[in-house]
Design a protein around this motif. Structure first.
Motif, PDB file in Angstrom:
ATOM      1  N   PRO A  90     154.820  83.439  28.201  1.00  0.00           N
ATOM      2  CA  PRO A  90     154.536  84.661  27.289  1.00  0.00           C
ATOM      3  C   PRO A  90     152.735  84.714  27.829  1.00  0.00           C
ATOM      4  N   ARG A  91     152.210  85.658  27.048  1.00  0.00           N
ATOM      5  CA  ARG A  91     150.380  85.357  27.288  1.00  0.00           C
ATOM      6  C   ARG A  91     150.153  85.444  26.543  1.00  0.00           C
ATOM      7  N   ALA A  92     149.747  83.963  26.675  1.00  0.00           N
ATOM      8  CA  ALA A  92     149.285  83.202  25.021  1.00  0.00           C
ATOM      9  C   ALA A  92     148.273  81.749  26.120  1.00  0.00           C
ATOM     10  N   PRO A  93     147.472  81.800  25.583  1.00  0.00           N
ATOM     11  CA  PRO A  93     146.689  79.840  26.012  1.00  0.00           C
ATOM     12  C   PRO A  93     147.766  78.715  25.940  1.00  0.00           C
ATOM     13  N   ALA A  94     147.635  78.606  27.388  1.00  0.00           N
ATOM     14  CA  ALA A  94     148.442  77.794  27.593  1.00  0.00           C
ATOM     15  C   ALA A  94     148.426  76.702  26.325  1.00  0.00           C
ATOM     16  N   ASN A  95     147.697  76.260  25.343  1.00  0.00           N
ATOM     17  CA  ASN A  95     147.627  75.185  23.985  1.00  0.00           C
ATOM     18  C   ASN A  95     148.467  75.987  22.407  1.00  0.00           C
ATOM     19  N   HIS A  96     148.900  77.396  22.740  1.00  0.00           N
ATOM     20  CA  HIS A  96     149.798  77.761  21.362  1.00  0.00           C
ATOM     21  C   HIS A  96     150.735  77.007  21.836  1.00  0.00           C
ATOM     22  N   PRO A  97     151.616  77.783  20.692  1.00  0.00           N
ATOM     23  CA  PRO A  97     152.941  77.776  20.373  1.00  0.00           C
ATOM     24  C   PRO A  97     153.752  78.226  21.339  1.00  0.00           C
ATOM     25  N   VAL A  98     154.381  78.196  22.452  1.00  0.00           N
ATOM     26  CA  VAL A  98     155.211  79.167  23.600  1.00  0.00           C
ATOM     27  C   VAL A  98     156.408  80.155  21.733  1.00  0.00           C
ATOM     28  N   THR A  99     156.178  81.303  21.700  1.00  0.00           N
ATOM     29  CA  THR A  99     157.040  82.028  21.141  1.00  0.00           C
ATOM     30  C   THR A  99     157.704  83.102  21.687  1.00  0.00           C
ATOM     31  N   GLY A 100     158.507  84.150  20.776  1.00  0.00           N
ATOM     32  CA  GLY A 100     159.787  84.583  21.847  1.00  0.00           C
ATOM     33  C   GLY A 100     161.068  84.170  22.843  1.00  0.00           C
ATOM     34  N   ILE A 101     160.971  82.943  21.964  1.00  0.00           N
ATOM     35  CA  ILE A 101     162.044  82.222  22.414  1.00  0.00           C
ATOM     36  C   ILE A 101     163.545  82.368  22.125  1.00  0.00           C
TER      37      ILE A 101
END
Length: 255
Positions: A90-101
């Motif tokens: 996902p397009r988000a900063p590395a220290n954010h939770p991964v979502t859309g999983i």
């Protein structure tokens, strides 16, 4: 970056900050007689009383000791799995939770990481384990205590509208020091939805309208404060898992 630095970066990203949760009693769910008052208290959120009935009845549950990750799996951690398996990042900063999983992808990550960690049984927490980590030994309403206060979790009232770095709310920690158990990303559990034993007859035996039958917990940045409650049972009710902020957290046997 040379190979040694790359290897160290990978090693660091694979490490899990485990929190040991001791064996103990979970006061799971909500007493039937409190459901109507609960729905009234959160009437401004528009949540119907039937949704709260899924939490009933309250039961005293013994939960064996286990480990749970202090924070949700991040985009940076997921990117290593992505590089090995070809799954999108996902397009988000590395220290954010991964979502859309998806649930299947989250469990695949657990197996992959477990193998990388020498065969450790890394998995998703059960619903009871999740609530035990959030609630501890008492019947608190939120991970941090009984009163809700804006600023202890990334929920809709904060007005951010997207994820934030994991661990951004240390004052919102649960009784064992686990972070972000309310808000930021809704979290998969390994538990399939079913009514609790002795549930009111109005509680559906299955949620056929859900995109996935597994229970999620904690709520995401787009959710209201009712999803921050330790007892609140939720699910992935829309196909766009990124839009509704579904991520996950790791669990493992006690160390």
């Amino acid at each position: 970056m040379d190979r040694a630095e790359q290897a160290e970066q990978v090693r660091h990203a694979e490490q899990v900050d485990w929190v040991e949760v001791p064996a103990g009693t979970l006061w799971r769910g909500t007493p039937v007689e409190e459901v109507a008052r609960l729905a009234h208290r959160y009437a401004d959120t528009g949540v119907p009383v039937e949704w709260y009935l899924k939490e009933a009845p309250r039961a005293e549950i013994h939960v064996p000791a286990f480990r749970i990750a202090r924070t949700q799996v991040t985009v940076g951690q997921w990117s290593l799995f992505s590089a090995a398996t070809g799954r999108p990042v996902p397009r988000a900063p590395a220290n954010h939770p991964v979502t859309g999983i998806t649930w299947e992808a989250a469990t695949a990550y657990c197996r992959w990481l477990g193998n990388r960690l020498g065969g450790l049984d890394v998995r998703l927490p059960t619903e009871d384990e999740w609530e035990r980590a959030a609630r501890g030994d008492d019947d608190r309403e939120f991970p941090w205590g009984d009163g809700y206060r804006t600023g202890l979790a990334n929920l809709v009232d904060l007005g951010v509208g997207t994820t934030m770095p994991v661990g951004s709310f240390p004052e919102g920690a649960g009784p064992f020091g686990v972070l972000d158990m309310a808000g930021n990303a809704d979290e998969w559990t390994s538990t399939l939805y079913a009514p609790y034993p002795g549930a009111p007859v109005e509680v559906p035996g299955a949620e056929d309208w859900a995109f996935d039958p597994h229970i999620t917990r904690g709520g995401a940045f787009r959710h209201d404060r009712d999803l921050a409650r330790c007892a609140r049972r939720h699910g992935a009710y829309e196909r766009d898992l990124a839009a509704i902020g579904v991520g996950f957290r790791l669990a493992a046997p006690a160390g």
